[in-house]
Design a protein around this motif. Sequence first.
Motif, PDB file in Angstrom:
ATOM      1  N   GLN A 137      14.337  13.435  -2.134  1.00  8.76           N
ATOM      2  CA  GLN A 137      15.084  14.711  -2.131  1.00  8.76           C
ATOM      3  C   GLN A 137      14.901  15.466  -0.805  1.00  8.76           C
ATOM      4  O   GLN A 137      15.802  16.112  -0.309  1.00  8.76           O
ATOM      5  N   GLN A 138      13.663  15.335  -0.252  1.00  8.48           N
ATOM      6  CA  GLN A 138      13.412  16.175   0.937  1.00  8.48           C
ATOM      7  C   GLN A 138      12.194  15.659   1.710  1.00  8.48           C
ATOM      8  O   GLN A 138      11.238  15.185   1.092  1.00  8.48           O
ATOM      9  N   ILE A 176      11.682  14.742 -13.270  1.00  5.53           N
ATOM     10  CA  ILE A 176      10.467  15.441 -12.768  1.00  5.53           C
ATOM     11  C   ILE A 176      10.262  15.092 -11.294  1.00  5.53           C
ATOM     12  O   ILE A 176      10.774  14.089 -10.799  1.00  5.53           O
ATOM     13  N   SER A 177       9.484  15.966 -10.608  1.00  2.00           N
ATOM     14  CA  SER A 177       9.298  15.679  -9.174  1.00  2.00           C
ATOM     15  C   SER A 177       8.096  14.764  -8.968  1.00  2.00           C
ATOM     16  O   SER A 177       7.117  14.796  -9.723  1.00  2.00           O
ATOM     17  N   VAL A 178       8.226  13.926  -7.976  1.00  2.42           N
ATOM     18  CA  VAL A 178       7.160  12.981  -7.594  1.00  2.42           C
ATOM     19  C   VAL A 178       6.980  13.159  -6.079  1.00  2.42           C
ATOM     20  O   VAL A 178       7.961  13.106  -5.331  1.00  2.42           O
ATOM     21  N   THR A 179       5.754  13.429  -5.629  1.00  7.24           N
ATOM     22  CA  THR A 179       5.592  13.622  -4.174  1.00  7.24           C
ATOM     23  C   THR A 179       4.732  12.506  -3.588  1.00  7.24           C
ATOM     24  O   THR A 179       3.846  11.980  -4.246  1.00  7.24           O
ATOM     25  N   ASN A 193       9.242  14.758  -0.876  1.00  3.94           N
ATOM     26  CA  ASN A 193       9.548  15.197  -2.251  1.00  3.94           C
ATOM     27  C   ASN A 193      10.642  14.302  -2.834  1.00  3.94           C
ATOM     28  O   ASN A 193      11.694  14.119  -2.218  1.00  3.94           O
ATOM     29  N   CYS A 194      10.339  13.749  -4.001  1.00  2.00           N
ATOM     30  CA  CYS A 194      11.279  12.840  -4.672  1.00  2.00           C
ATOM     31  C   CYS A 194      11.474  13.333  -6.099  1.00  2.00           C
ATOM     32  O   CYS A 194      10.727  14.173  -6.596  1.00  2.00           O
ATOM     33  N   SER A 195      12.498  12.758  -6.735  1.00  2.00           N
ATOM     34  CA  SER A 195      12.646  13.041  -8.178  1.00  2.00           C
ATOM     35  C   SER A 195      12.654  11.707  -8.919  1.00  2.00           C
ATOM     36  O   SER A 195      13.104  10.683  -8.382  1.00  2.00           O
ATOM     37  N   VAL A 223      12.352   6.268  -7.965  1.00  2.00           N
ATOM     38  CA  VAL A 223      12.433   7.666  -7.506  1.00  2.00           C
ATOM     39  C   VAL A 223      13.483   7.773  -6.404  1.00  2.00           C
ATOM     40  O   VAL A 223      13.801   6.798  -5.724  1.00  2.00           O
TER      41      VAL A 223
END
Length: 277
Positions: A68-69, A28-31, A76-78, A65
Motif C-alpha cells: 500500500q505504501q 488487516i495491515s501487515v508491515t 505498509n501492506c494489506s 499481501v
Amino acid sequence: MRIYRFFPTGADMDALQQIRGRGPQAGISVTISELDLMKQIKNVLRLGVGNRFILLDGLGTKYEVEIQQFAKNQINCSLVSFRTEERRALPEIEIALGLIKSDRFEWCLEKLTELGVDLITPVLTQHCVVKHAEKSKEKMRRWESIVRESAEQCERMTTPRIVTPVSFSEYIYRPGSGGTSSGDTQDLKFICAERKQAESLLKRLGGEEMSTRGGVDIKHMDSISLMIGPEGGFSEHELNAAETQGWKPVSLGPRILRAETAAIAALSQVASILDMQ
Ligand code: SAM
C-alpha cells in the motif's frame, strides 16, 4: 507474473505469527520493517505499490499481501488472502552430516532443503577436515539464510531447522537427539557406512526393516535420521559406537560418494518413498 514468497525474520515473523494467533482477516495491515527484506522487495525486486507477494509463517500458512505504501522505515501492506496447508503427518527427517568444507557444506544445505529435510545437524567427527566448527552467530545466520532462500525458491511451506555443530559423541549419546530417542517414539536411525558391506538403505527402508516391524510403513515413523560422515569418513570406533546406540549401518551402493553426494542420495531415497502418495 511470478509472485514472490518470503519467510520473514525477526520482528516481521513475530508480527505474522501474532496475526496467525489472532486469526487472520483479509484487509488487516501487515508491515515489513526488517531491513534485508525491505531492501529485497524495494531495491532488488523493485516491487511497487499495488504489487503483491506472499509471506510464509513457517507453520503452514501463507499470506498474500499487497503493497500500500513505502514509509520511511517500513513497507505498509494489506492482507489480501491467506491459506493454511495441512501438513501431512510424516516423520521428521534429519540429516546429521559430518562437517565438511564450507562451500560444499553450504551447497549441500540448499539441496537438502529442496529435498524436504526438516532438521540438519552438523556433526564434528574424528576425521573432520574442518577441525574447529565456528559456532558463531554469523555462521548460523548465514546457514539459516541459505536454507530460508532455498525454501522460498522451492515453495516449501516450512524452513528446515539447522542446529549449531555438535561433537559425534554428544550427538549419539544425547537423549532425544537422533542418537538416542526416548522410549515412546518410533525412530529409524541409519548411519551411512561405505565400507561395511551393509544392507542397502533402500532395502532397509522398504524391506526387512519394515517386515521386522510388522510391516510398519516408514510414513508412520516419528523420525528418520540419516548420518553421513565427512570427507575422511567415520572411524571404526564411531561406527561401532553408533551401532550400540541403535544406528543401523547402510550402504548407498558400490561407489564411494562425496559426503555431500551421499547426504543427497540418502535423503532422496527417503523423500521418494515419503513423497509417494
Ligand atoms: N574417506 C572415506 C573412504 O575413502 O573410505 C570416504 C568417506 S565419504 C567421502 C563420506 C561419507 O559419505 C562416508 O562417511 C559415508 O557416510 C558416506 N558414503 C559415501 N559413499 C557411501 C556408500 N557407497 N555407502 C554408504 N555411505 C557412503
